[in-house]
Scaffold this motif. Structure first.
Motif, mmCIF file in Angstrom:
data_model
loop_
_atom_site.group_PDB
_atom_site.id
_atom_site.type_symbol
_atom_site.label_atom_id
_atom_site.label_comp_id
_atom_site.label_asym_id
_atom_site.label_seq_id
_atom_site.Cartn_x
_atom_site.Cartn_y
_atom_site.Cartn_z
ATOM 1 N N PRO A 1 -7.147 60.821 -0.831
ATOM 2 C CA PRO A 1 -6.635 62.425 -0.233
ATOM 3 C C PRO A 1 -6.950 62.212 1.385
ATOM 4 O O PRO A 1 -7.800 61.505 1.613
ATOM 5 N N VAL A 2 -6.260 63.108 1.865
ATOM 6 C CA VAL A 2 -6.292 63.203 3.316
ATOM 7 C C VAL A 2 -7.652 64.111 3.616
ATOM 8 O O VAL A 2 -7.925 64.986 2.692
ATOM 9 N N VAL A 3 -8.429 63.472 4.335
ATOM 10 C CA VAL A 3 -9.566 64.114 4.986
ATOM 11 C C VAL A 3 -8.933 65.402 6.005
ATOM 12 O O VAL A 3 -8.503 65.001 7.024
ATOM 13 N N TRP A 4 -9.378 66.594 5.604
ATOM 14 C CA TRP A 4 -8.803 67.874 6.542
ATOM 15 C C TRP A 4 -10.116 67.979 7.666
ATOM 16 O O TRP A 4 -11.364 68.040 7.339
ATOM 17 N N ALA B 1 -2.412 70.948 -10.997
ATOM 18 C CA ALA B 1 -1.227 70.980 -10.765
ATOM 19 C C ALA B 1 -0.951 69.813 -9.843
ATOM 20 O O ALA B 1 -1.647 69.537 -9.042
ATOM 21 N N GLU B 2 0.016 68.947 -9.889
ATOM 22 C CA GLU B 2 0.543 67.935 -9.128
ATOM 23 C C GLU B 2 1.975 67.746 -8.944
ATOM 24 O O GLU B 2 2.712 67.819 -9.797
ATOM 25 N N THR B 3 2.327 67.447 -7.661
ATOM 26 C CA THR B 3 3.786 67.070 -7.487
ATOM 27 C C THR B 3 4.251 65.627 -7.683
ATOM 28 O O THR B 3 2.964 64.803 -7.987
ATOM 29 N N ASP C 1 1.738 60.561 -1.968
ATOM 30 C CA ASP C 1 1.710 60.025 -3.211
ATOM 31 C C ASP C 1 2.105 61.230 -4.323
ATOM 32 O O ASP C 1 2.551 61.291 -5.266
ATOM 33 N N ALA C 2 1.225 62.413 -3.857
ATOM 34 C CA ALA C 2 1.200 63.488 -4.664
ATOM 35 C C ALA C 2 0.489 64.817 -3.911
ATOM 36 O O ALA C 2 -0.433 64.380 -2.982
ATOM 37 N N MET D 1 -2.421 63.486 -1.202
ATOM 38 C CA MET D 1 -2.724 61.975 -1.574
ATOM 39 C C MET D 1 -1.805 61.075 -0.634
ATOM 40 O O MET D 1 -0.617 61.105 -0.914
ATOM 41 N N VAL D 2 -2.536 60.231 0.198
ATOM 42 C CA VAL D 2 -1.582 59.182 0.725
ATOM 43 C C VAL D 2 -2.117 57.966 0.621
ATOM 44 O O VAL D 2 -3.368 57.731 0.921
#
Length: 174
Positions: free
Chosen positions: A30-33, A162-164, A89-90, A25-26
């Motif tokens: 979410p980042v699109v890969w 789970a999340e950082t 963000d995470a 997450m930025v």
């Protein structure tokens, strides 16, 4: 995301209800890969296969090295790198178990063991492990970095998330 399981079957039972999710997450999204290549086998012996998958998005390179062994162990080592410093963000991981498979649970936390209860929350931990399953199918998930998370039941699924906390991917560092 590159190399993450779309389906897991053990003894004829679907362990996960839908594909696993891995998000970076930025700025709240979410980042699109974009897949960089087809998955490539980088090591192959009768009892062990190692596969490499690469993706890029939002200025971040994702490298997923998956190790699969004959005893059923599958390990995902996900590495994120960048050519610039990027605040995150995470990072989140979501595993949607089928509820009929996730009857029992056991883990590092002394509160966890036996029949699965409704909701489980854990605070930031540097080495959290949780196994969910039944007598003939199941899966353990290990988080080696600082993560917090919870397990809830929803719509026939037991969702482990789970999340950082916030972090920075430093320029040219893993």
């Amino acid at each position: 995301v590159a190399g993450m399981p779309q389906k897991i079957v053990s003894n004829g039972r679907d362990v996960i209800a839908s594909p696993m999710k891995f998000n970076v997450m930025v700025n709240g999204t979410p980042v699109v890969w974009e897949q960089q290549n087809t998955d490539k086998i980088i090591y192959k012996k009768p009892a062990k296969i190692v596969r490499l998958a690469l993706a890029r998005g939002g200025g971040i390179q994702l490298e997923n090295t998956t190790t699969m062994e004959a005893d059923g162990m599958v390990r995902f080592d996900v590495t994120l790198t960048s050519n610039e410093s990027i605040p995150i963000d995470a990072i989140t991981a979501e595993v949607p178990y089928n509820a009929d498979v996730a009857r029992y649970m056991t883990g590092e936390d002394k509160r966890i063991g036996g029949f699965r209860s409704g909701t489980i929350d854990w605070p930031i931990s540097t080495d959290f492990k949780l196994w969910l399953g039944d007598w003939n199918a199941g899966m353990q998930v290990n988080f080696s970095d600082k993560t917090k998370g919870h397990v809830t039941e929803d719509n026939g699924m037991v969702i482990l998330k789970a999340e950082t906390d916030k972090l920075v991917i430093e320029k040219d560092r893993k």
